[in-house]
Each structure stands twice: as structure tokens, then as C-alpha cells.
Design a protein around this motif. Sequence first.
Motif, PDB file in Angstrom:
ATOM      1  N   THR A  29       0.868  -1.206  -0.046  1.00 45.49           N
ATOM      2  CA  THR A  29      -0.060  -0.020   0.091  1.00 45.49           C
ATOM      3  C   THR A  29       0.856   1.217  -0.238  1.00 45.49           C
ATOM      4  O   THR A  29       0.330   2.449  -0.241  1.00 45.49           O
ATOM      5  CB  THR A  29      -0.911   0.026   1.396  1.00 45.49           C
ATOM      6  N   LYS A  88       4.142   5.984  -2.953  1.00 47.83           N
ATOM      7  CA  LYS A  88       3.517   6.751  -1.944  1.00 47.83           C
ATOM      8  C   LYS A  88       4.092   7.599  -1.109  1.00 47.83           C
ATOM      9  O   LYS A  88       5.296   7.117  -0.408  1.00 47.83           O
ATOM     10  CB  LYS A  88       2.190   6.367  -1.219  1.00 47.83           C
ATOM     11  N   ALA A  99      -4.705   4.360   3.322  1.00 47.19           N
ATOM     12  CA  ALA A  99      -4.309   2.850   3.041  1.00 47.19           C
ATOM     13  C   ALA A  99      -5.427   1.872   3.797  1.00 47.19           C
ATOM     14  O   ALA A  99      -6.043   2.221   4.959  1.00 47.19           O
ATOM     15  CB  ALA A  99      -3.047   2.575   3.467  1.00 47.19           C
ATOM     16  N   THR A 145      -4.452   3.247  -1.640  1.00 49.69           N
ATOM     17  CA  THR A 145      -4.213   1.790  -2.022  1.00 49.69           C
ATOM     18  C   THR A 145      -4.667   0.921  -0.995  1.00 49.69           C
ATOM     19  O   THR A 145      -4.391   1.104   0.253  1.00 49.69           O
ATOM     20  CB  THR A 145      -2.810   1.588  -2.257  1.00 49.69           C
ATOM     21  N   SER A 189     -10.195  -0.795 -11.124  1.00 52.21           N
ATOM     22  CA  SER A 189      -9.742  -0.920  -9.936  1.00 52.21           C
ATOM     23  C   SER A 189      -8.911  -2.162  -9.353  1.00 52.21           C
ATOM     24  O   SER A 189      -8.381  -1.599  -8.199  1.00 52.21           O
ATOM     25  CB  SER A 189     -11.240  -1.162  -9.091  1.00 52.21           C
ATOM     26  N   ASP A 191      -5.468  -3.620  -9.340  1.00 60.72           N
ATOM     27  CA  ASP A 191      -4.188  -3.062  -9.954  1.00 60.72           C
ATOM     28  C   ASP A 191      -3.265  -4.399  -9.902  1.00 60.72           C
ATOM     29  O   ASP A 191      -2.337  -4.349 -10.712  1.00 60.72           O
ATOM     30  CB  ASP A 191      -3.564  -2.210  -8.888  1.00 60.72           C
ATOM     31  N   VAL A 226      -4.556  -6.181  -4.920  1.00 67.10           N
ATOM     32  CA  VAL A 226      -4.346  -4.873  -4.613  1.00 67.10           C
ATOM     33  C   VAL A 226      -5.358  -4.005  -5.473  1.00 67.10           C
ATOM     34  O   VAL A 226      -5.661  -4.128  -6.720  1.00 67.10           O
ATOM     35  CB  VAL A 226      -2.904  -4.496  -5.112  1.00 67.10           C
ATOM     36  N   LYS A 272      -6.870   0.081  -6.217  1.00 63.42           N
ATOM     37  CA  LYS A 272      -6.849   1.523  -6.423  1.00 63.42           C
ATOM     38  C   LYS A 272      -7.941   2.081  -6.918  1.00 63.42           C
ATOM     39  O   LYS A 272      -8.669   1.486  -7.996  1.00 63.42           O
ATOM     40  CB  LYS A 272      -5.414   2.005  -7.241  1.00 63.42           C
ATOM     41  N   LYS A 325      -6.268   4.764 -10.979  1.00 62.44           N
ATOM     42  CA  LYS A 325      -5.414   4.192 -11.902  1.00 62.44           C
ATOM     43  C   LYS A 325      -5.556   4.907 -13.286  1.00 62.44           C
ATOM     44  O   LYS A 325      -6.564   5.333 -13.709  1.00 62.44           O
ATOM     45  CB  LYS A 325      -5.709   2.531 -12.105  1.00 62.44           C
TER      46      LYS A 325
END
Length: 537
Positions: A212, A216, A301, A353, A381, A383, A404, A406, A409
Motif C-alpha cells: 500500500t 506513496k 491505506a 491503495t 479498480s 491493480d 491490490v 486503487k 489508476k
Amino acid sequence: MTMTESTETKSLETALFSAADALRSKMDANEYKNYLLGIIFYKYLSDSMLYEIADEIGDGRENTTLAEAQKLYEENADDEDLQDELMDTFSYVITPEHTFTKVMDHVNDHSFQIVNLADAFKEIEGTNETFEGLFDDVDLFSRRLGNNAQKQADTISAVLSAISDLELVQSPGDTLGDAYEYLISQFASESGKKAGEFYTPQKVSELLTRLTLVGKQYPEGMTVYDPTMGSGSLLLNFKKYIGESQKDEIIYYGQEINTSTYNLARMNMILHHVDTANQHLRNGDTLDADWPPSAKTNFDAVVMNPPYSLHWSSAKGFLEDPRFSKYGVLAPKSKADYAFLLHGFYHLKNTGTMAIVLPHGVLFRGTKEGKIRQKLLEDGSIDAVIGLPANLFYSTSIPTTIVVLKKNKQDRSVMFIDASKEFEKGKNQNQLREEDLDKIIKTYEERKDVDKYAHLATFDEIKENDFNLNIPRYVDTFEPEPEVDLKQVSKDLTAVNKQIKDNEKELVGMLKQLTSKDDDIMEGINDIIQNFEEDLK
């Protein structure tokens, strides 16, 4: 960890397992962990307060023993300024007669009664809502501790004595918090399947956290959320991986349905020195009633290791719930996996994330789950999909996958990583190694194909596969059998046949040297010799 920290941690582990000896014959690990972790937590609270008293009205904690601090406290028990200072510092106050040090005085002079400890627990729980109900699972009056009051007192006395000499507060670094996590994992391994309710293996926990945080930066801190937080280990990992200057600026949100485990998470937060203002934990059903409220719905996160394929109500009313409504269908009643996933995803920031551990079935099962999966893929959505080794968890031996997700994206590609074959085989559970985690993170970050390990699939590829995300469709890990050298095989067979002939000749020679006065035996030996000699022609 320094040598001193390592020694302190080992000392704590040894003492707690010594304390466990007083309870192992009376109950299983899933029950006695409540006593041990509750009592060690009580000692930590008590010792912290006494050392603070030494700083405030004595010669300082470095020059004061706990016994000396206790005496100071008893002499100044009526000092209202001191009481206010303690409440401001700790959000709790333990009166002199209820400190761990005082309770140990009763143990040592054989006057200890269960009520001494029970009253101390009640006092702590009553000082602040943060501590309310914290010791509910420590049933000090259980007949399993002994069939009368004296035997119960003797059992608890043994537990108290085993940990009485431990230095919990003055330990360097976060030795106590880390050892606490270690002990939770040890109880998990003893209690088997039930352990999955409250513990995620540390390396899996680290992997989810690190995923996550890829790409970042949170210079002013961050918000993290675990809707099925167990003992809180997933949340607490963020302190290790966000920058040193930001680790005290993490705001934690977590929900847990099991009250015992919820209390464990609360203790764990305090033992890891998380400010009470930074922790927002709730005892409740994540799927049944959405929490936190929409005003606080977005997190940097989201990490989750929910119970796999759990039954849930799947009531039609949930189709109007904003967590699920845009997908048109609900997760099946017999499998809540996508309900958990959509709950967590709903609470994710547009720039955040999410990483969730789930069984492989979520990647390919059809009907309602297939429709939800297709919508997530069409929205871009999902990833990454990461396959983990089998037998990593205490609660199940099945292989699992990390999904995972997001919201921001730039495309609809999905990174597939098959990490199922790279691990260290353990006696009871397999384990991910640091190098396994590093390889997964590097591959996820670079988003490039790696032969027999990873593939970046386009949306068109996924669509051609009918939105089936089963990893072998995208990552070919097949290893062809090596070609057989027939010439070498022929040479080997010839050599083996020659060796057999030589051994038979040697055996015939040995048989010819045998003699016996029994004619039947000699006739039998001669028949064997004749058969071998015919084969050797």
C-alpha cells in the motif's frame, strides 16, 4: 534490534512461557493467552505510572526501583496535583493499593487473594473509556483456575511471580511491543485454527503494508484502516515503514467483531505507544453496519485479512448500501469474500491503495462474484493479483492471494505475480522470507514481465479470458521435462548389464566352493549353478 533489545525480548518471552506453565494443564492456549497478555499489560501500566512518579517527586526513574517508587506513591497518595499529572500523562490512575508492585507484596507474604487483582482491573477500566472492558476476558474467578478460592489464588500467584521481575518500561526501543506481537503469534501456533481470528503472520502483514506504500509519500502523516483488524498487527506495521518523523502522525482505524480479539488490539496499540487520540477502534460487525461514518470514510491505506468464505446475511436491503449498490449484485450468502473487499474499497481514498488477502476462488468463481469482479475490472479498480504459497496461515493450509486495488489508476491493466513457489518450508507453517517480500515489491513496482513469475496483463487480455483472473492463465510456470539422451541411456544400460553379469560370475564361483554331506542340498546348489551358467552363455 540491538543485543540489549534482543536479550530483553528473550527474557520477556521466557518469563511469559514460564507463566503459561501454571495454566497449560487447565485450559488451551486460546484461553490462557487472555490471562497472560492481560496480566503483562496490567504490569506495564502499573510500572509506567510508578516510574513517572519517581520522575515527578523522586530522584528519577534511573535512580529509583519500583519498590522505592511504590513507597513514594503511598506517602504522597493524597497529592491532588500528582493525581492530575498522572491522569494527564496516562489517561488512567491506579491507586497505591492496586499497583502490580503492591499486589506482588501480597503474593510474597502469602496474603494474596483474587480480589486484590480483580479490584485493580476494575479500577483501571473505570478511569477512562479507552480502558473500558479491557480485562473482561480475564476471568479471575473461573473454576478452571482451581476448584476453590485458595487454589485459584495459587494459580494466579504463580503467573504473577513468573513475570514479576521483568523490566517492561525501561527496555530500549519497542522491545515490549515487538515481544507482545511475537507472543501472540506463538499462542496462535498452539491454538491452531482459532488463531486465524486474531493473527496474521508477520511477513504477510509486512507485505500488505508495503504494497500500500509503493509510490506513496505522506510527509504529514496518514490514515490507515483495517475493517477486520484482529490483534491489530496489520495496522501497527505502518509505524515501521512510514518515515521516522511521520510514524507518530498515523491515525489508526480498526474494527473487530470478536470482543476478546478487539481487547487484544487495544492492548497492543497501547503497548506500541500509539497515542490514544490516534487510535479509533471499534468492536462490531463490519458487514452488518458500515463504520466509520461517511464523513470519515476515506483512508490513505486499507489492509485486510478477513475470514475466508464466511457466511453473511446478503439481505436485499444491502443493494441500497453505498458500499455495494454500484455493483448491482451482492456477494453470495455462503461466501462474504467480495462483501469484505467492497467494504474496504468503499472506504479507500481516491489517491490510496488497498491490499486484501483472500482465497483463490475470488479470482475465478462465476455468477454474482463474476459480475462484481467484471465491474471492478471495467472500472480499472484491480491493480495487482499476487499468488502466495500454501500453508502460510495458522487457520488454513490453502494457498491464498493478495488483491491490490486503487481508485485513481491511469489504465485497466493488472499485474499478475505468482509468488507461490518461493518460501521457506517450516515445521508447521511455511514462511515468506525477506528476499521473497523484496522480489514481490520490486516486481509490483516495476510492472514488467518476469519469466515464469510475473505478467502485466492488458484489459483486452483479461476480457478475452472472460474476466477470469486465475493466475496460471497469465503466468506460465510450467517447467518442461529435460530431454532424454538416448545414447547415454544405452551406455548406462550396457554398463549395468555388464555389472550384473560380473556379479553372477562371482556368485557362481562362490557357490562352487560350497560343500555339504546332504545330497539334497548339493543337488539344489548344483541346479542353481547350472541356471546361472546357462544365463551367462
